[in-house]
Design a protein around this motif. Structure first.
Motif, PDB file in Angstrom:
ATOM      1  N   UNK A 105       0.790  -1.156   0.183  1.00  0.00           N
ATOM      2  CA  UNK A 105       0.214  -0.146  -0.144  1.00  0.00           C
ATOM      3  C   UNK A 105       1.045   1.347  -0.071  1.00  0.00           C
ATOM      4  N   UNK A 106       0.318   2.321  -0.486  1.00  0.00           N
ATOM      5  CA  UNK A 106       1.095   3.818  -0.362  1.00  0.00           C
ATOM      6  C   UNK A 106       1.195   3.993   1.093  1.00  0.00           C
ATOM      7  N   UNK A 107       0.404   3.911   2.118  1.00  0.00           N
ATOM      8  CA  UNK A 107       0.174   4.157   3.152  1.00  0.00           C
ATOM      9  C   UNK A 107       0.129   2.867   4.169  1.00  0.00           C
ATOM     10  N   UNK A 108       0.851   2.885   5.252  1.00  0.00           N
ATOM     11  CA  UNK A 108       0.948   1.270   5.928  1.00  0.00           C
ATOM     12  C   UNK A 108       0.098   1.399   7.164  1.00  0.00           C
ATOM     13  N   UNK A 109      -0.406   2.444   7.425  1.00  0.00           N
ATOM     14  CA  UNK A 109      -1.203   2.328   8.669  1.00  0.00           C
ATOM     15  C   UNK A 109      -2.678   2.897   8.320  1.00  0.00           C
ATOM     16  N   UNK A 110      -3.657   2.366   8.898  1.00  0.00           N
ATOM     17  CA  UNK A 110      -5.017   2.546   8.788  1.00  0.00           C
ATOM     18  C   UNK A 110      -5.489   3.877   9.036  1.00  0.00           C
ATOM     19  N   UNK A 113     -11.352   5.851  10.484  1.00  0.00           N
ATOM     20  CA  UNK A 113     -12.788   5.909   9.629  1.00  0.00           C
ATOM     21  C   UNK A 113     -12.679   5.649   8.256  1.00  0.00           C
ATOM     22  N   UNK A 114     -11.490   4.890   7.908  1.00  0.00           N
ATOM     23  CA  UNK A 114     -11.222   4.355   6.581  1.00  0.00           C
ATOM     24  C   UNK A 114     -11.129   5.666   5.724  1.00  0.00           C
ATOM     25  N   UNK A 115     -10.940   7.272   6.175  1.00  0.00           N
ATOM     26  CA  UNK A 115     -10.948   8.010   5.129  1.00  0.00           C
ATOM     27  C   UNK A 115      -9.663   7.848   4.225  1.00  0.00           C
ATOM     28  N   UNK A 116      -9.531   8.679   3.170  1.00  0.00           N
ATOM     29  CA  UNK A 116      -8.232   8.482   2.220  1.00  0.00           C
ATOM     30  C   UNK A 116      -7.323   9.027   3.132  1.00  0.00           C
ATOM     31  N   UNK A 117      -6.015   8.518   2.782  1.00  0.00           N
ATOM     32  CA  UNK A 117      -4.657   9.373   3.406  1.00  0.00           C
ATOM     33  C   UNK A 117      -4.510  10.618   2.833  1.00  0.00           C
ATOM     34  N   UNK A 118      -4.233  11.364   3.823  1.00  0.00           N
ATOM     35  CA  UNK A 118      -3.982  12.942   3.147  1.00  0.00           C
ATOM     36  C   UNK A 118      -2.660  12.888   2.521  1.00  0.00           C
ATOM     37  N   UNK A 143      -1.412  -0.119 -10.058  1.00  0.00           N
ATOM     38  CA  UNK A 143      -1.868   0.793  -9.214  1.00  0.00           C
ATOM     39  C   UNK A 143      -3.341   0.464  -8.978  1.00  0.00           C
ATOM     40  N   UNK A 144      -3.851   0.146  -7.535  1.00  0.00           N
ATOM     41  CA  UNK A 144      -4.979   0.003  -7.649  1.00  0.00           C
ATOM     42  C   UNK A 144      -5.879   1.113  -6.661  1.00  0.00           C
ATOM     43  N   UNK A 145      -6.676   1.602  -7.875  1.00  0.00           N
ATOM     44  CA  UNK A 145      -7.267   2.739  -7.532  1.00  0.00           C
ATOM     45  C   UNK A 145      -6.897   4.168  -7.555  1.00  0.00           C
ATOM     46  N   UNK A 146      -7.567   5.197  -7.507  1.00  0.00           N
ATOM     47  CA  UNK A 146      -7.350   6.511  -7.659  1.00  0.00           C
ATOM     48  C   UNK A 146      -6.192   7.118  -7.088  1.00  0.00           C
ATOM     49  N   UNK A 147      -6.122   6.633  -5.691  1.00  0.00           N
ATOM     50  CA  UNK A 147      -5.037   7.344  -4.702  1.00  0.00           C
ATOM     51  C   UNK A 147      -3.768   6.880  -5.088  1.00  0.00           C
TER      52      UNK A 147
END
Ligand code: URA
Length: 224
Positions: A105-110, A113-118, A143-147
């Protein structure tokens, strides 16, 4: 291959994509895994653990998602919830064993509320992904998805219309060939996206030479 936080873009500032100083709490790494990191205070609060990538550290194909959700945070592995089941189905359809690809993943921590990472969180975590991809040195990234698409391409990406496209992404000192895909979760909200997703995964497997398709693996990639 580089390792260690000082030589690979995992230091504050990363590769110039908005990382912020970490207040002296430098991440520690163990091979491609991040053992500890406290760069993102909100995510340190919301996570149960750091969710590192899984799969061979010499995989030809690497899938890059956005960030762990509740299931991933619970089990410590990317894509093990409903999105993961869709990814597993698409891999099976393409003739690829999940154990043979790397998933990260781009970001390794949840995020809460499952918001997008900043943007800042993406920047803080970027060095970890830089190091992982340098180490794995895959033939192809998906790449899986927009983020993840926008994070790696550094532009706006309408993923539905660009799904299946082969592009070059720059990370750290390296460029990688990548296939853009919609996120597997998109297929759960819109059944029409299932074919788009499955086609992108099959194309990527084929181009990376790991599927049962007939694009010719590396020779398929040479065409781009
Ligand atoms: N969605 C993601 O982007 N990553 C995961 O690991 C799970 C769901």
């Amino acid at each position: 291959m580089t390792s260690g936080a000082d030589s690979d873009g995992a230091t504050p500032g990363g590769d110039g994509h908005g990382a912020v100083p970490d207040g002296g709490d430098a991440p520690t790494t163990d091979g491609v895994d991040v053992a500890s990191c406290a760069r993102c205070p909100r995510l340190v609060e919301s996570r149960s653990r750091i969710v590192n990538g899984v799969g061979p550290d010499d995989a030809d194909l690497v899938f890059v998602g956005e960030a762990p959700g509740a299931n991933e945070d619970d089990r410590g592995e990317p894509f093990v919830g409903r999105s993961g089941s869709v990814l597993d189905d698409a891999l099976r359809d393409a003739g690829v064993a999940r154990a043979d690809v790397r998933i990260t993943n781009c970001v390794r921590c949840r995020p809460p509320e499952n918001r997008d990472p900043t943007r800042e969180e993406l920047g803080n975590c970027r060095g970890h992904l830089v190091r992982e991809l340098e180490r794995v040195d895959p033939a192809l990234v998906v790449t899986l998805g927009k983020v993840p698409a926008e994070h790696l391409l550094d532009r706006s990406v309408p993923v539905t219309s660009e799904a299946g496209d082969v592009v070059d992404v720059r990370l750290g000192e390296r460029s990688y060939r990548a296939v853009i895909s919609v996120h597997p979760a998109a297929t759960l909200y819109d059944g029409g996206q299932r074919e788009t997703f499955f086609d992108a995964v099959a194309r990527a497997a084929d181009l990376a030479g790991v599927g049962d398709g007939d694009a010719g693996g590396q020779s398929g990639l040479d065409a781009f």
